[in-house]
Design a protein around this motif. Structure first.
Motif, PDB file in Angstrom:
ATOM      1  N   ASP A 242       0.850  -1.190   0.000  1.00  0.00           N
ATOM      2  CA  ASP A 242       0.000   0.000   0.000  1.00  0.00           C
ATOM      3  C   ASP A 242       0.885   1.239   0.000  1.00  0.00           C
ATOM      4  N   LEU A 243       0.402   2.282  -0.677  1.00  0.00           N
ATOM      5  CA  LEU A 243       1.173   3.521  -0.786  1.00  0.00           C
ATOM      6  C   LEU A 243       0.212   4.688  -0.877  1.00  0.00           C
ATOM      7  N   ILE A 244       0.444   5.686  -0.035  1.00  0.00           N
ATOM      8  CA  ILE A 244      -0.361   6.917  -0.090  1.00  0.00           C
ATOM      9  C   ILE A 244       0.583   8.064  -0.407  1.00  0.00           C
ATOM     10  N   LEU A 245       0.266   8.813  -1.442  1.00  0.00           N
ATOM     11  CA  LEU A 245       1.099   9.925  -1.886  1.00  0.00           C
ATOM     12  C   LEU A 245       0.276  11.190  -1.994  1.00  0.00           C
ATOM     13  N   GLN A 246       0.969  12.307  -1.823  1.00  0.00           N
ATOM     14  CA  GLN A 246       0.332  13.575  -2.169  1.00  0.00           C
ATOM     15  C   GLN A 246       0.551  13.835  -3.644  1.00  0.00           C
ATOM     16  N   GLU A 247      -0.405  14.506  -4.234  1.00  0.00           N
ATOM     17  CA  GLU A 247      -0.286  14.848  -5.647  1.00  0.00           C
ATOM     18  C   GLU A 247       1.030  15.564  -5.898  1.00  0.00           C
ATOM     19  N   GLY A 248       1.723  15.148  -6.961  1.00  0.00           N
ATOM     20  CA  GLY A 248       2.996  15.766  -7.307  1.00  0.00           C
ATOM     21  C   GLY A 248       4.209  14.979  -6.844  1.00  0.00           C
ATOM     22  N   ALA A 249       4.006  14.033  -5.940  1.00  0.00           N
ATOM     23  CA  ALA A 249       5.124  13.236  -5.427  1.00  0.00           C
ATOM     24  C   ALA A 249       5.521  12.155  -6.423  1.00  0.00           C
ATOM     25  N   ASN A 250       6.738  11.639  -6.246  1.00  0.00           N
ATOM     26  CA  ASN A 250       7.252  10.549  -7.071  1.00  0.00           C
ATOM     27  C   ASN A 250       7.235   9.250  -6.275  1.00  0.00           C
ATOM     28  N   SER A 251       7.218   8.119  -6.962  1.00  0.00           N
ATOM     29  CA  SER A 251       7.219   6.833  -6.265  1.00  0.00           C
ATOM     30  C   SER A 251       7.864   5.759  -7.118  1.00  0.00           C
ATOM     31  N   THR A 252       8.321   4.709  -6.440  1.00  0.00           N
ATOM     32  CA  THR A 252       8.896   3.538  -7.100  1.00  0.00           C
ATOM     33  C   THR A 252       8.217   2.295  -6.580  1.00  0.00           C
ATOM     34  N   LEU A 253       7.680   1.499  -7.491  1.00  0.00           N
ATOM     35  CA  LEU A 253       7.041   0.227  -7.142  1.00  0.00           C
ATOM     36  C   LEU A 253       7.948  -0.900  -7.618  1.00  0.00           C
ATOM     37  N   ARG A 254       8.022  -1.957  -6.811  1.00  0.00           N
ATOM     38  CA  ARG A 254       8.950  -3.038  -7.122  1.00  0.00           C
ATOM     39  C   ARG A 254       8.210  -4.351  -7.328  1.00  0.00           C
ATOM     40  N   CYS A 255       8.737  -5.160  -8.246  1.00  0.00           N
ATOM     41  CA  CYS A 255       8.193  -6.486  -8.546  1.00  0.00           C
ATOM     42  C   CYS A 255       9.359  -7.474  -8.544  1.00  0.00           C
ATOM     43  N   ASN A 256       9.327  -8.437  -7.651  1.00  0.00           N
ATOM     44  CA  ASN A 256      10.339  -9.492  -7.594  1.00  0.00           C
ATOM     45  C   ASN A 256       9.733 -10.813  -8.048  1.00  0.00           C
ATOM     46  N   PHE A 257      10.459 -11.573  -8.850  1.00  0.00           N
ATOM     47  CA  PHE A 257       9.969 -12.866  -9.302  1.00  0.00           C
ATOM     48  C   PHE A 257      11.030 -13.930  -9.070  1.00  0.00           C
ATOM     49  N   SER A 258      10.571 -15.150  -8.863  1.00  0.00           N
ATOM     50  CA  SER A 258      11.428 -16.207  -8.326  1.00  0.00           C
ATOM     51  C   SER A 258      12.131 -17.057  -9.387  1.00  0.00           C
TER      52      SER A 258
ATOM     53  N   SER B  70       2.931  12.460  -9.469  1.00  0.00           N
ATOM     54  CA  SER B  70       1.699  11.679  -9.412  1.00  0.00           C
ATOM     55  C   SER B  70       0.447  12.569  -9.415  1.00  0.00           C
ATOM     56  N   GLN B  71      -0.620  12.027 -10.006  1.00  0.00           N
ATOM     57  CA  GLN B  71      -1.901  12.705 -10.101  1.00  0.00           C
ATOM     58  C   GLN B  71      -2.975  11.804  -9.476  1.00  0.00           C
ATOM     59  N   THR B  72      -4.104  12.402  -9.117  1.00  0.00           N
ATOM     60  CA  THR B  72      -5.159  11.608  -8.472  1.00  0.00           C
ATOM     61  C   THR B  72      -5.647  10.476  -9.376  1.00  0.00           C
ATOM     62  N   THR B  73      -5.557  10.684 -10.679  1.00  0.00           N
ATOM     63  CA  THR B  73      -5.978   9.640 -11.625  1.00  0.00           C
ATOM     64  C   THR B  73      -5.025   8.446 -11.652  1.00  0.00           C
ATOM     65  N   ASP B  74      -3.874   8.566 -10.991  1.00  0.00           N
ATOM     66  CA  ASP B  74      -2.950   7.431 -10.879  1.00  0.00           C
ATOM     67  C   ASP B  74      -3.404   6.442  -9.804  1.00  0.00           C
ATOM     68  N   SER B  75      -4.374   6.812  -9.009  1.00  0.00           N
ATOM     69  CA  SER B  75      -4.853   5.921  -7.937  1.00  0.00           C
ATOM     70  C   SER B  75      -5.380   4.616  -8.517  1.00  0.00           C
ATOM     71  N   GLY B  76      -5.236   3.568  -7.728  1.00  0.00           N
ATOM     72  CA  GLY B  76      -5.685   2.248  -8.164  1.00  0.00           C
ATOM     73  C   GLY B  76      -4.687   1.197  -7.709  1.00  0.00           C
TER      74      GLY B  76
ATOM     75  N   GLN C 147      -2.833   5.276  -3.520  1.00  0.00           N
ATOM     76  CA  GLN C 147      -3.827   6.338  -3.357  1.00  0.00           C
ATOM     77  C   GLN C 147      -3.100   7.673  -3.427  1.00  0.00           C
ATOM     78  N   VAL C 148      -3.512   8.513  -4.357  1.00  0.00           N
ATOM     79  CA  VAL C 148      -2.928   9.840  -4.508  1.00  0.00           C
ATOM     80  C   VAL C 148      -3.940  10.871  -4.014  1.00  0.00           C
ATOM     81  N   THR C 149      -3.514  11.655  -3.040  1.00  0.00           N
ATOM     82  CA  THR C 149      -4.426  12.640  -2.437  1.00  0.00           C
ATOM     83  C   THR C 149      -4.050  14.053  -2.845  1.00  0.00           C
ATOM     84  N   LEU C 150      -5.012  14.943  -2.746  1.00  0.00           N
ATOM     85  CA  LEU C 150      -4.770  16.354  -3.108  1.00  0.00           C
ATOM     86  C   LEU C 150      -3.916  17.055  -2.067  1.00  0.00           C
TER      87      LEU C 150
END
Lengths: 113, 110
Positions: free
Chosen positions: B10-26, B77-83, B107-110
């Motif tokens: 889970d990740l909550i960001l304010q609009e305009g922030a940057n983020s990195t999501l990670r995917c590890n596979f075996s 990030s923008q609010t439409t990036d939520s999901g 979740q991207v918040t204003l």
């Protein structure tokens, strides 16, 4: 822009009734997939077609689920009889071939009461 | 079978922030896809990226197949990036039977 079409978008049914979902893949895509997604989880493959032939249906509950792609284009997934545990999102996807990028339709959200 | 784990869950960001999501596979894979599932449930293709780096607007992705991970970067990030963001890889021994990761709910918040 080409898209995968699905209908209906929402379906509410009572347990023991029959339901059917329809999928029309992107034109020219030979491979078609049906996935089921339970709330809070990722999608899981139910059945895969290559043209009109079933390639993989190992995860399809064959006592109640059936799928067909008679002319190798659109496809129908049927559940008879529906059970409470079948409530989920049913997603259809297609790809040019078996090792190509998959594109998903909007899904059918099924609720069984 | 192949295991696919994503972080953070889970990740909550304010609009305009940057983020990195990670995917590890075996296990080794020959392709990898990133998807965004919007609040209406539709899976939207973001990247098809077996290896290397790709960029599309504010989003970019990098897959290092030899080290069995992929990263998705979201800038400004923008609010439409939520999901929910999913990565998916083929089950070992197949070219197309996708196994989806555990997902990252953003979740991207204003």
């Amino acid at each position: 822009e080409a898209e995968v079409a699905q209908s209906p978008r929402y379906k509410i049914t009572e347990k023991s009734q029959a339901v059917a979902f329809w999928c029309d893949p992107i034109s020219g895509h030979a491979t078609l997939y049906w996935y089921r997604q339970i709330l809070g989880q990722g999608p899981e493959l139910l059945v895969q077609f290559q043209d009109e032939s079933v390639v993989d249906d190992s995860q399809l509950p064959k006592d109640r689920f059936s799928a067909e792609r008679l002319k190798g284009v659109d496809s129908t997934l049927k559940i008879q009889p529906a059970e409470l545990g079948d409530s989920a999102m049913y997603l259809c996807a297609s790809s040019l071939g078996t090792s190509n990028e998959q594109f998903f339709g909007p899904g059918t959200r099924l609720t069984v009461l | 079978g192949i295991q696919v784990e994503q972080s953070p869950p889970d990740l909550i960001l304010q609009e305009g922030a940057n983020s990195t999501l990670r995917c590890n596979f075996s296990d080794s894979v020959n392709n990898l896809q990133w998807f965004h599932q919007n609040p209406w449930g539709q899976l939207i293709n973001l990247f098809y990226i077996p290896s290397g780096t790709k960029q599309n607007g504010r989003l970019s992705a990098t897959t290092v197949a030899t080290e069995r991970y992929s990263l998705l970067y979201i800038s400004s990030s923008q609010t439409t990036d939520s999901g929910v963001y999913f990565c998916a890889v083929p089950i070992t021994g197949t070219a197309s039977k996708l196994t989806f990761g555990t997902g990252t709910r953003l979740q991207v918040t204003l």
